[in-house]
Design a protein around this motif. Structure first.
Motif, PDB file in Angstrom:
ATOM      1  N   PRO A  41      55.336  54.723  61.461  1.00  0.00           N
ATOM      2  CA  PRO A  41      55.101  53.867  60.284  1.00  0.00           C
ATOM      3  C   PRO A  41      56.280  53.858  59.309  1.00  0.00           C
ATOM      4  CG  PRO A  41      53.150  55.169  60.759  1.00  0.00           C
ATOM      5  CD  PRO A  41      54.234  55.660  61.683  1.00  0.00           C
ATOM      6  N   GLY A  42      56.975  54.992  59.172  1.00  0.00           N
ATOM      7  CA  GLY A  42      58.132  55.044  58.283  1.00  0.00           C
ATOM      8  C   GLY A  42      59.256  54.145  58.751  1.00  0.00           C
ATOM      9  N   ILE A  43      59.448  54.082  60.076  1.00  0.00           N
ATOM     10  CA  ILE A  43      60.482  53.214  60.635  1.00  0.00           C
ATOM     11  C   ILE A  43      60.113  51.757  60.412  1.00  0.00           C
ATOM     12  CG2 ILE A  43      61.549  52.446  62.794  1.00  0.00           C
ATOM     13  CD1 ILE A  43      61.382  55.386  63.729  1.00  0.00           C
ATOM     14  N   ILE A  44      58.844  51.429  60.640  1.00  0.00           N
ATOM     15  CA  ILE A  44      58.391  50.051  60.421  1.00  0.00           C
ATOM     16  C   ILE A  44      58.596  49.667  58.963  1.00  0.00           C
ATOM     17  CG2 ILE A  44      56.375  48.518  60.420  1.00  0.00           C
ATOM     18  CD1 ILE A  44      57.320  49.093  63.206  1.00  0.00           C
ATOM     19  N   ALA A  45      58.260  50.575  58.054  1.00  0.00           N
ATOM     20  CA  ALA A  45      58.414  50.290  56.621  1.00  0.00           C
ATOM     21  C   ALA A  45      59.877  50.059  56.260  1.00  0.00           C
ATOM     22  CB  ALA A  45      57.832  51.420  55.790  1.00  0.00           C
ATOM     23  N   SER A  46      60.777  50.895  56.774  1.00  0.00           N
ATOM     24  CA  SER A  46      62.190  50.719  56.436  1.00  0.00           C
ATOM     25  C   SER A  46      62.742  49.436  57.044  1.00  0.00           C
ATOM     26  CB  SER A  46      63.011  51.929  56.869  1.00  0.00           C
ATOM     27  OG  SER A  46      63.009  52.063  58.262  1.00  0.00           O
ATOM     28  N   ARG A  47      62.299  49.091  58.256  1.00  0.00           N
ATOM     29  CA  ARG A  47      62.724  47.828  58.858  1.00  0.00           C
ATOM     30  C   ARG A  47      62.255  46.655  58.018  1.00  0.00           C
ATOM     31  NH1 ARG A  47      60.898  48.688  65.054  1.00  0.00           N
ATOM     32  NH2 ARG A  47      62.440  50.256  65.603  1.00  0.00           N
ATOM     33  N   PHE A  48      61.004  46.726  57.594  1.00  0.00           N
ATOM     34  CA  PHE A  48      60.431  45.623  56.828  1.00  0.00           C
ATOM     35  C   PHE A  48      61.268  45.340  55.587  1.00  0.00           C
ATOM     36  CE2 PHE A  48      57.755  44.123  53.364  1.00  0.00           C
ATOM     37  CZ  PHE A  48      57.323  42.930  53.918  1.00  0.00           C
ATOM     38  N   LEU A  49      61.737  46.382  54.929  1.00  0.00           N
ATOM     39  CA  LEU A  49      62.483  46.206  53.689  1.00  0.00           C
ATOM     40  C   LEU A  49      63.802  45.467  53.903  1.00  0.00           C
ATOM     41  CD1 LEU A  49      61.787  49.636  52.002  1.00  0.00           C
ATOM     42  CD2 LEU A  49      60.764  47.419  51.459  1.00  0.00           C
ATOM     43  N   CYS A  50      64.443  45.658  55.059  1.00  0.00           N
ATOM     44  CA  CYS A  50      65.708  44.947  55.289  1.00  0.00           C
ATOM     45  C   CYS A  50      65.512  43.671  56.094  1.00  0.00           C
ATOM     46  CB  CYS A  50      66.724  45.858  55.969  1.00  0.00           C
ATOM     47  SG  CYS A  50      66.334  46.275  57.661  1.00  0.00           S
ATOM     48  N   PHE A  51      64.356  43.482  56.690  1.00  0.00           N
ATOM     49  CA  PHE A  51      64.143  42.312  57.528  1.00  0.00           C
ATOM     50  C   PHE A  51      64.082  41.018  56.735  1.00  0.00           C
ATOM     51  CE2 PHE A  51      62.227  44.023  61.760  1.00  0.00           C
ATOM     52  CZ  PHE A  51      63.424  44.660  62.028  1.00  0.00           C
ATOM     53  N   ASP A  52      63.950  41.068  55.420  1.00  0.00           N
ATOM     54  CA  ASP A  52      63.958  39.824  54.650  1.00  0.00           C
ATOM     55  C   ASP A  52      65.309  39.117  54.742  1.00  0.00           C
ATOM     56  OD1 ASP A  52      65.317  41.699  53.068  1.00  0.00           O
ATOM     57  OD2 ASP A  52      64.642  40.783  51.202  1.00  0.00           O
ATOM     58  N   GLN A  53      66.335  39.840  55.128  1.00  0.00           N
ATOM     59  CA  GLN A  53      67.664  39.250  55.285  1.00  0.00           C
ATOM     60  C   GLN A  53      67.863  38.646  56.672  1.00  0.00           C
ATOM     61  OE1 GLN A  53      70.445  42.373  54.413  1.00  0.00           O
ATOM     62  NE2 GLN A  53      69.261  43.046  52.663  1.00  0.00           N
ATOM     63  N   MET A  54      66.904  38.836  57.562  1.00  0.00           N
ATOM     64  CA  MET A  54      67.071  38.456  58.955  1.00  0.00           C
ATOM     65  C   MET A  54      66.652  37.023  59.276  1.00  0.00           C
ATOM     66  SD  MET A  54      68.612  40.915  60.228  1.00  0.00           S
ATOM     67  CE  MET A  54      69.056  42.514  59.593  1.00  0.00           C
ATOM     68  N   TYR A  55      66.369  36.221  58.266  1.00  0.00           N
ATOM     69  CA  TYR A  55      66.163  34.804  58.515  1.00  0.00           C
ATOM     70  C   TYR A  55      67.472  34.190  59.015  1.00  0.00           C
ATOM     71  CZ  TYR A  55      61.579  34.762  56.252  1.00  0.00           C
ATOM     72  OH  TYR A  55      60.261  34.975  55.940  1.00  0.00           O
ATOM     73  N   SER A  56      68.571  34.824  58.687  1.00  0.00           N
ATOM     74  CA  SER A  56      69.897  34.358  59.066  1.00  0.00           C
ATOM     75  C   SER A  56      70.232  34.784  60.499  1.00  0.00           C
ATOM     76  CB  SER A  56      70.936  34.943  58.103  1.00  0.00           C
ATOM     77  OG  SER A  56      72.229  34.827  58.632  1.00  0.00           O
ATOM     78  N   PHE A  57      70.582  33.817  61.343  1.00  0.00           N
ATOM     79  CA  PHE A  57      70.986  34.095  62.720  1.00  0.00           C
ATOM     80  C   PHE A  57      72.150  35.087  62.751  1.00  0.00           C
ATOM     81  CE2 PHE A  57      74.109  33.149  66.045  1.00  0.00           C
ATOM     82  CZ  PHE A  57      73.366  33.433  67.173  1.00  0.00           C
ATOM     83  N   GLU A  58      73.131  34.897  61.887  1.00  0.00           N
ATOM     84  CA  GLU A  58      74.311  35.765  61.867  1.00  0.00           C
ATOM     85  C   GLU A  58      73.936  37.210  61.570  1.00  0.00           C
ATOM     86  OE1 GLU A  58      74.178  32.783  60.246  1.00  0.00           O
ATOM     87  OE2 GLU A  58      75.500  31.687  61.605  1.00  0.00           O
TER      88      GLU A  58
END
Length: 146
Positions: free
Chosen positions: A4-21
């Motif tokens: 769950p900690g890994i999922i939480a940390s991913r979630f926090l940076c995944f908002d930037q991942m709308y960008s293909f680059e």
């Protein structure tokens, strides 16, 4: 299943991942490059972010629906995402540059809902495991006592 900690940390940076680059940048250590269906470009195009671990170097996760896939082979196709997550809104979205602010807001709302749902399922699974362990301990204890 991920921590769950890994999922939480991913979630926090995944908002930037709308960008293909940005998604593509995560595939710097991706094991499949040439003569493959699952090149970094194709994986990023399908919405995946590379999330390797020491034991699983080919784990990818959709930044939007949080579906994780591993065990990739060179002939595997990134469209596996659509087969495993047919309701993923990322797969139906316009290109990043074509999104209006309100469309982005709705997508982000859905991404947050996906995260809350995944964390809830993980917590329920942990609770069930704990209950099962306690039941085993109690059965052992009462078997010894009788």
């Amino acid at each position: 299943m991920s921590d769950p900690g890994i999922i939480a940390s991913r979630f926090l940076c995944f908002d930037q991942m709308y960008s293909f680059e940005r998604r593509l940048q995560t595939f710097s250590d991706w094991p499949f490059r040439e003569d493959c269906q699952c090149t970094p470009e194709q994986m990023a195009k399908a919405g995946f972010v590379h999330c390797p671990s020491e034991n699983e170097p080919d784990v990818v996760c959709c930044f939007y629906c949080l579906k994780e896939l591993e065990g990739w082979e060179p002939e595997d196709v990134p469209s596996e995402h659509a087969r495993r997550s047919p309701d993923c809104a990322f797969l139906q979205m316009k290109t990043w540059k074509e999104l209006t602010a309100i469309e982005f807001f709705h997508l982000e709302h859905g991404r947050i809902r996906n995260y809350i749902r995944k964390m809830g399922h993980m917590k329920i699974a942990c609770f069930r495991d704990e209950v099962e362990n306690i039941n085993k301990c109690l059965k052992t204890l009462f078997d010894i006592a009788s």
